[in-house]
Design a protein around this motif. Structure first.
Motif, PDB file in Angstrom:
ATOM      1  N   UNK A   1       0.802  -1.197   0.000  1.00 42.94           N
ATOM      2  CA  UNK A   1       0.000   0.000   0.000  1.00 42.94           C
ATOM      3  C   UNK A   1       0.846   1.263   0.000  1.00 42.94           C
ATOM      4  N   UNK A   2       2.003   1.201   0.598  1.00 46.32           N
ATOM      5  CA  UNK A   2       2.870   2.375   0.661  1.00 46.32           C
ATOM      6  C   UNK A   2       3.273   2.830  -0.745  1.00 46.32           C
ATOM      7  N   UNK A   3       3.424   1.904  -1.654  1.00 49.09           N
ATOM      8  CA  UNK A   3       3.811   2.266  -3.013  1.00 49.09           C
ATOM      9  C   UNK A   3       2.730   3.075  -3.717  1.00 49.09           C
ATOM     10  N   UNK A   4       1.478   2.738  -3.502  1.00 51.38           N
ATOM     11  CA  UNK A   4       0.390   3.486  -4.140  1.00 51.38           C
ATOM     12  C   UNK A   4       0.409   4.938  -3.695  1.00 51.38           C
ATOM     13  N   UNK A   5       0.604   5.184  -2.426  1.00 48.42           N
ATOM     14  CA  UNK A   5       0.667   6.557  -1.931  1.00 48.42           C
ATOM     15  C   UNK A   5       1.872   7.294  -2.491  1.00 48.42           C
ATOM     16  N   UNK A   6       2.965   6.573  -2.658  1.00 47.24           N
ATOM     17  CA  UNK A   6       4.166   7.189  -3.215  1.00 47.24           C
ATOM     18  C   UNK A   6       3.910   7.674  -4.651  1.00 47.24           C
ATOM     19  N   UNK A   7       3.208   6.882  -5.433  1.00 47.37           N
ATOM     20  CA  UNK A   7       2.914   7.261  -6.819  1.00 47.37           C
ATOM     21  C   UNK A   7       1.943   8.431  -6.900  1.00 47.37           C
ATOM     22  N   UNK A   8       1.029   8.539  -5.951  1.00 41.90           N
ATOM     23  CA  UNK A   8       0.067   9.642  -5.971  1.00 41.90           C
ATOM     24  C   UNK A   8       0.756  10.986  -5.758  1.00 41.90           C
ATOM     25  N   UNK A   9       1.820  10.985  -4.956  1.00 48.15           N
ATOM     26  CA  UNK A   9       2.520  12.232  -4.657  1.00 48.15           C
ATOM     27  C   UNK A   9       3.542  12.602  -5.722  1.00 48.15           C
ATOM     28  N   UNK A  10       3.776  11.727  -6.659  1.00 50.67           N
ATOM     29  CA  UNK A  10       4.753  11.980  -7.710  1.00 50.67           C
ATOM     30  C   UNK A  10       4.219  13.043  -8.666  1.00 50.67           C
ATOM     31  N   UNK A  11       5.073  14.027  -8.979  1.00 51.78           N
ATOM     32  CA  UNK A  11       4.687  15.103  -9.893  1.00 51.78           C
ATOM     33  C   UNK A  11       4.583  14.551 -11.312  1.00 51.78           C
ATOM     34  N   UNK A  12       3.522  14.880 -12.033  1.00 53.31           N
ATOM     35  CA  UNK A  12       3.386  14.345 -13.404  1.00 53.31           C
ATOM     36  C   UNK A  12       4.472  14.905 -14.325  1.00 53.31           C
ATOM     37  N   UNK A  13       4.898  14.086 -15.270  1.00 50.99           N
ATOM     38  CA  UNK A  13       5.895  14.516 -16.247  1.00 50.99           C
ATOM     39  C   UNK A  13       5.178  14.930 -17.523  1.00 50.99           C
ATOM     40  N   UNK A  14       5.670  16.006 -18.119  1.00 49.43           N
ATOM     41  CA  UNK A  14       5.026  16.555 -19.309  1.00 49.43           C
ATOM     42  C   UNK A  14       5.933  16.483 -20.524  1.00 49.43           C
ATOM     43  N   UNK A  15       5.305  16.584 -21.681  1.00 47.16           N
ATOM     44  CA  UNK A  15       5.986  16.658 -22.970  1.00 47.16           C
ATOM     45  C   UNK A  15       5.448  17.895 -23.678  1.00 47.16           C
ATOM     46  N   UNK A  16       6.338  18.637 -24.317  1.00 47.93           N
ATOM     47  CA  UNK A  16       5.924  19.789 -25.120  1.00 47.93           C
ATOM     48  C   UNK A  16       6.121  19.430 -26.585  1.00 47.93           C
ATOM     49  N   UNK A  17       5.073  19.623 -27.372  1.00 51.87           N
ATOM     50  CA  UNK A  17       5.155  19.387 -28.819  1.00 51.87           C
ATOM     51  C   UNK A  17       5.164  20.754 -29.496  1.00 51.87           C
ATOM     52  N   UNK A  18       6.214  21.018 -30.274  1.00 55.29           N
ATOM     53  CA  UNK A  18       6.382  22.316 -30.921  1.00 55.29           C
ATOM     54  C   UNK A  18       5.963  22.212 -32.389  1.00 55.29           C
ATOM     55  N   UNK A  19       5.154  23.163 -32.816  1.00 56.14           N
ATOM     56  CA  UNK A  19       4.730  23.219 -34.215  1.00 56.14           C
ATOM     57  C   UNK A  19       5.206  24.539 -34.790  1.00 56.14           C
ATOM     58  N   UNK A  20       6.001  24.464 -35.834  1.00 56.99           N
ATOM     59  CA  UNK A  20       6.528  25.681 -36.444  1.00 56.99           C
ATOM     60  C   UNK A  20       6.317  25.627 -37.949  1.00 56.99           C
ATOM     61  N   UNK A  21       5.835  26.729 -38.497  1.00 58.06           N
ATOM     62  CA  UNK A  21       5.680  26.815 -39.947  1.00 58.06           C
ATOM     63  C   UNK A  21       7.014  27.256 -40.523  1.00 58.06           C
ATOM     64  N   UNK A  22       7.667  26.374 -41.243  1.00 55.10           N
ATOM     65  CA  UNK A  22       8.949  26.661 -41.871  1.00 55.10           C
ATOM     66  C   UNK A  22       8.668  27.374 -43.187  1.00 55.10           C
ATOM     67  N   UNK A  23       8.813  28.691 -43.166  1.00 51.46           N
ATOM     68  CA  UNK A  23       8.457  29.499 -44.334  1.00 51.46           C
ATOM     69  C   UNK A  23       9.349  29.202 -45.532  1.00 51.46           C
ATOM     70  N   UNK A  24      10.639  29.018 -45.280  1.00 45.87           N
ATOM     71  CA  UNK A  24      11.583  28.787 -46.390  1.00 45.87           C
ATOM     72  C   UNK A  24      11.252  27.500 -47.139  1.00 45.87           C
ATOM     73  N   UNK A  25      10.916  26.445 -46.413  1.00 46.54           N
ATOM     74  CA  UNK A  25      10.616  25.161 -47.049  1.00 46.54           C
ATOM     75  C   UNK A  25       9.125  24.970 -47.302  1.00 46.54           C
ATOM     76  N   UNK A  26       8.309  25.909 -46.825  1.00 44.83           N
ATOM     77  CA  UNK A  26       6.851  25.845 -46.982  1.00 44.83           C
ATOM     78  C   UNK A  26       6.291  24.531 -46.440  1.00 44.83           C
ATOM     79  N   UNK A  27       6.723  24.196 -45.215  1.00 45.56           N
ATOM     80  CA  UNK A  27       6.197  22.994 -44.573  1.00 45.56           C
ATOM     81  C   UNK A  27       6.102  23.225 -43.071  1.00 45.56           C
ATOM     82  N   UNK A  28       5.435  22.303 -42.401  1.00 47.45           N
ATOM     83  CA  UNK A  28       5.279  22.370 -40.951  1.00 47.45           C
ATOM     84  C   UNK A  28       6.274  21.429 -40.305  1.00 47.45           C
ATOM     85  N   UNK A  29       7.039  21.959 -39.355  1.00 45.59           N
ATOM     86  CA  UNK A  29       8.010  21.150 -38.617  1.00 45.59           C
ATOM     87  C   UNK A  29       7.463  20.860 -37.223  1.00 45.59           C
ATOM     88  N   UNK A  30       7.507  19.603 -36.818  1.00 47.43           N
ATOM     89  CA  UNK A  30       7.059  19.176 -35.495  1.00 47.43           C
ATOM     90  C   UNK A  30       8.270  18.652 -34.731  1.00 47.43           C
TER      91      UNK A  30
END
Length: 96
Positions: A1-30
């Motif tokens: 049971x101690x492990x379940x409580x440990x996981x609840x207090x763990x800070x969530x990890x995030x991912x950032x997905x970047x979308x950029x319009x590449x004007x020179x190549x006229x395409x979208x870069x992810x």
């Protein structure tokens, strides 16, 4: 049971997905940032978006990205993410 409580207090990890319009190549870069996603980084990305609106950044949980990564990239490339509540756009201005 101690492990379940440990996981609840763990800070969530995030991912950032970047979308950029590449004007020179006229395409979208992810690109994906999956290491070192901190509040400071998120604030910096929001400021970058304000300076260059062609760059857009989306936040999602790392565990969701590991399952739905390819789908998320495709949705962000086409910008059809209206119904996906698991992806949040950083710096978006919501109309009241």
């Amino acid at each position: 049971m101690a492990r379940k409580n440990k996981n609840k207090n763990k800070k969530p990890e995030y991912v950032v997905i970047c979308r950029e319009f590449n004007r020179a190549a006229a395409r979208i870069d992810i690109t994906v940032i999956d290491k070192g996603v901190t509040d400071h980084l998120l604030n910096s990305l929001i400021k970058l978006h304000e300076r260059d609106p062609h760059k857009r950044y989306f936040l999602t949980l790392k565990k969701d990205y590991q399952v739905y990564g390819a789908l998320y990239k495709k949705q962000i490339e086409t910008m059809s993410i209206k119904n996906n509540k698991r992806i949040v756009e950083l710096g978006v201005v919501l109309d009241d």
